[in-house]
Write a protein that holds these residues in place. Structure first.
Motif, mmCIF file in Angstrom:
data_model
loop_
_atom_site.group_PDB
_atom_site.id
_atom_site.type_symbol
_atom_site.label_atom_id
_atom_site.label_comp_id
_atom_site.label_asym_id
_atom_site.label_seq_id
_atom_site.Cartn_x
_atom_site.Cartn_y
_atom_site.Cartn_z
ATOM 1 N N LEU A 191 4.551 28.851 67.026
ATOM 2 C CA LEU A 191 5.254 28.001 67.996
ATOM 3 C C LEU A 191 4.354 27.770 69.208
ATOM 4 O O LEU A 191 4.573 28.312 70.302
ATOM 5 C CB LEU A 191 6.573 28.664 68.397
ATOM 6 C CG LEU A 191 7.520 28.969 67.226
ATOM 7 C CD1 LEU A 191 8.666 29.855 67.681
ATOM 8 C CD2 LEU A 191 8.049 27.679 66.613
ATOM 9 N N LEU A 192 3.341 26.968 68.998
ATOM 10 C CA LEU A 192 2.326 26.785 70.035
ATOM 11 C C LEU A 192 2.848 26.015 71.238
ATOM 12 O O LEU A 192 2.398 26.236 72.363
ATOM 13 C CB LEU A 192 1.110 26.075 69.441
ATOM 14 C CG LEU A 192 0.390 26.839 68.319
ATOM 15 C CD1 LEU A 192 -0.806 26.050 67.821
ATOM 16 C CD2 LEU A 192 -0.056 28.219 68.786
ATOM 17 N N THR A 193 3.804 25.108 71.005
ATOM 18 C CA THR A 193 4.381 24.359 72.126
ATOM 19 C C THR A 193 5.121 25.300 73.071
ATOM 20 O O THR A 193 4.996 25.204 74.297
ATOM 21 C CB THR A 193 5.343 23.279 71.604
ATOM 22 O OG1 THR A 193 4.627 22.401 70.728
ATOM 23 C CG2 THR A 193 5.923 22.475 72.761
ATOM 24 N N ASP A 194 5.899 26.218 72.495
ATOM 25 C CA ASP A 194 6.617 27.203 73.312
ATOM 26 C C ASP A 194 5.638 28.134 74.019
ATOM 27 O O ASP A 194 5.847 28.489 75.187
ATOM 28 C CB ASP A 194 7.561 28.015 72.431
ATOM 29 C CG ASP A 194 8.642 27.163 71.791
ATOM 30 O OD1 ASP A 194 9.676 26.968 72.432
ATOM 31 O OD2 ASP A 194 8.436 26.693 70.670
ATOM 32 N N ALA A 195 4.585 28.540 73.289
ATOM 33 C CA ALA A 195 3.579 29.413 73.891
ATOM 34 C C ALA A 195 2.905 28.718 75.070
ATOM 35 O O ALA A 195 2.708 29.321 76.132
ATOM 36 C CB ALA A 195 2.540 29.813 72.841
ATOM 37 N N ARG A 196 2.583 27.438 74.880
ATOM 38 C CA ARG A 196 1.904 26.703 75.960
ATOM 39 C C ARG A 196 2.816 26.540 77.183
ATOM 40 O O ARG A 196 2.352 26.600 78.323
ATOM 41 C CB ARG A 196 1.452 25.337 75.444
ATOM 42 C CG ARG A 196 0.648 24.535 76.472
ATOM 43 C CD ARG A 196 -0.586 25.331 76.935
ATOM 44 N NE ARG A 196 -1.295 24.666 77.988
ATOM 45 C CZ ARG A 196 -2.358 23.883 77.799
ATOM 46 N NH1 ARG A 196 -2.824 23.680 76.572
ATOM 47 N NH2 ARG A 196 -2.962 23.302 78.802
#
Length: 489
Positions: free
Chosen positions: A187-192
């Motif tokens: 979940l890279l969007t959430d991580a970013r």
């Protein structure tokens, strides 16, 4: 057993605590704890075995020191976190305490987060909340680690909500844990979003975000974060450089990789340990700079299996077959470094490049016999490709049929055999392979097309007509292919 353990976590503390409490009444008349010497807590901290901790525990019971939560916490800490500990015993001690403090809860949560069943850390946390105990900032990094290990998106988001509610989102270790769990779940969007909301980013935060992008096949975004790190005047550490070099390997950014080598590692006199050195070897090898990779490899004073693998696979990838095989024999024969499954993928790939059937066959057969490495689907794939290229299609088919559960041939390995059948005109074997492929992928029209072409090349027009009727009946159509070219703007 898991069901019973979960049940134990959720039950009140009765039996074990009562048995210990009973011993206090009989011991207090014999012992006083006005001058306990030496400190049992200190002895527990210095303990190296469960046998010793049991003796210390017995003394704590006799002297009533076990009533002191600090003393009891030292028993739990050793038994749960030490390599020589016993997590089940730690839990028994924990259940014997009427009011365990938060340190004890955190210790057991940490232990389970890094043990074989990390989900038990989550159960402990639920029990803690059910007893109206407030977690602290030290609780959540371990919970997030457990969530990352079980790759649970729902658990991660619930923990995130608790963190915000309790006001711990600004803690650097909690924030880093959130980054790690979101990246682990892809979940890279959430991580970013978490990354962007952190006001003061240190090297740990930057490194986790870079590593998350690199491991999720977003190397350009990883390199973008590395650039931001430079603008923020945050100095990278060895782990940061390894993650960036990994991104350079995947993106083909040789220029940045070389710049890191020259301006960070060599200029600052950073020692090429096995982790950083392997990342550098891998970066150069995957970018085709075999000479530079070899130079770094020989400069390294300490190498592990991954280092040898990076060099062997790099040599094999770029057709340096003799050098790859020579390095393999040096690895296992001279340096006595134990190979693993990745080692053999590289060596067998080298054999495929050069068509060394005898050498490849010998190495494949030695995997389990000589090195205790069980062949995987990738090794069978290399062997099928090697045998197929050499025209040994029947042997390749026998090798596939010899695969024992849980291994099963996939479409990739069957496709390699089918390609060899077409190249060498083995229509009878091709028909069996097509039948096998259709059992795995019933809508795979490509095998029908390939088999039809083989019949056409052999002048079997009746079979060509029959196969085309099958394709029309089943509504199969050839999906147009496409190519992608990325150009600089």
């Amino acid at each position: 057993m898991i069901r019973n353990l979960r049940h134990a976590y959720l039950q009140p503390l009765h039996t074990f605590s009562l048995s210990i409490s009973g011993s206090f009444h009989s011991s207090r008349s014999l012992f006083t704890h006005s001058n306990p010497s030496p400190s049992l807590s200190l002895l527990a901290d210095r303990c190296t075995s469960m046998r010793t901790i049991l003796q210390i525990h017995a003394q704590m019971i006799v002297t009533a020191r076990i009533l002191d939560n600090y003393a009891a916490s030292r028993l739990i800490a050793f038994a749960s976190l030490s390599e020589n500990g016993d997590l089940k015993y730690a839990f028994q001690v924990f259940r014997s305490i009427e009011q365990p403090n938060l340190f004890m809860w955190n210790t057991l949560i940490q232990a389970h987060a890094q043990a074989r069943e990390p989900w038990l850390a989550i159960i402990l946390y639920k029990t803690l909340r059910a007893r109206a105990i407030s977690p602290g900032e030290h609780t959540f990094p371990f919970l997030l680690k457990a969530s990352a290990r079980i790759i649970s998106f729902s658990t991660a988001t619930q923990l995130h909500a608790h963190i915000i509610h309790l006001g711990f989102e600004t803690d650097v270790y909690v924030s880093n844990g959130l980054l790690h769990v979101y990246c682990s779940c892809g979940l890279l969007t959430d991580a970013r979003k978490v990354f962007d909301e952190i006001p003061q980013r240190n090297v740990i935060i930057f490194t986790t975000m870079i590593s998350g992008y690199a491991q999720n096949c977003e190397p350009k975004k990883a390199l973008g974060i590395f650039n931001d790190m430079g603008f923020a005047a945050v100095e990278p550490n060895e782990i940061t450089l390894c993650s960036v070099l990994s991104a350079c390997s995947k993106s083909g950014d040789l220029e940045l990789g070389r710049d890191i080598h020259n301006n960070y590692i060599q200029r600052e006199g950073v020692e090429l340990g096995p982790i950083l050195g392997t990342a550098l070897v891998d970066m150069y090898a995957k970018n085709g700079c075999i000479e530079a990779a070899t130079e770094v490899f020989h400069e390294m004073h300490e190498k592990n299996t991954a280092t040898w693998n990076a060099m062997i696979c790099g040599l094999a990838m770029h057709g340096h077959v003799s050098d790859a095989l020579k390095l393999f024999h040096e690895m296992v024969g001279v340096e006595k470094v134990a190979p693993n499954d990745i080692t053999f993928v590289g060596v067998l790939s080298a054999c495929c490049h050069a068509g060394l059937v005898g050498v490849g066959r010998e190495i494949f057969e030695s995997m389990k016999r000589a090195y205790g490495v069980e062949p995987k689907i990738e090794h069978y794939g290399c062997m099928v490709d090697l045998l197929g290229r050499a025209g040994l299609v029947e042997e390749a088919e026998r090798l596939i049929n010899s695969m024992a559960p849980p291994l099963r041939p996939d479409v990739t390995i069957l496709g390699a055999l089918l390609g060899a059948c077409r190249k060498h005109g083995k229509i009878d074997i091709a028909e069996r392979v097509v039948e096998h492929v259709l059992k795995i992928e019933p809508e795979n029209h490509g095998v029908y097309v390939l088999l039809s072409n083989m019949h056409a090349e052999a002048g079997r027009w009746g079979e060509v007509v029959r196969l085309r009727k099958v394709m029309r009946t089943q509504g199969l159509k050839k999906v147009p292919g496409f190519s992608l070219v990325e150009a600089n703007n």
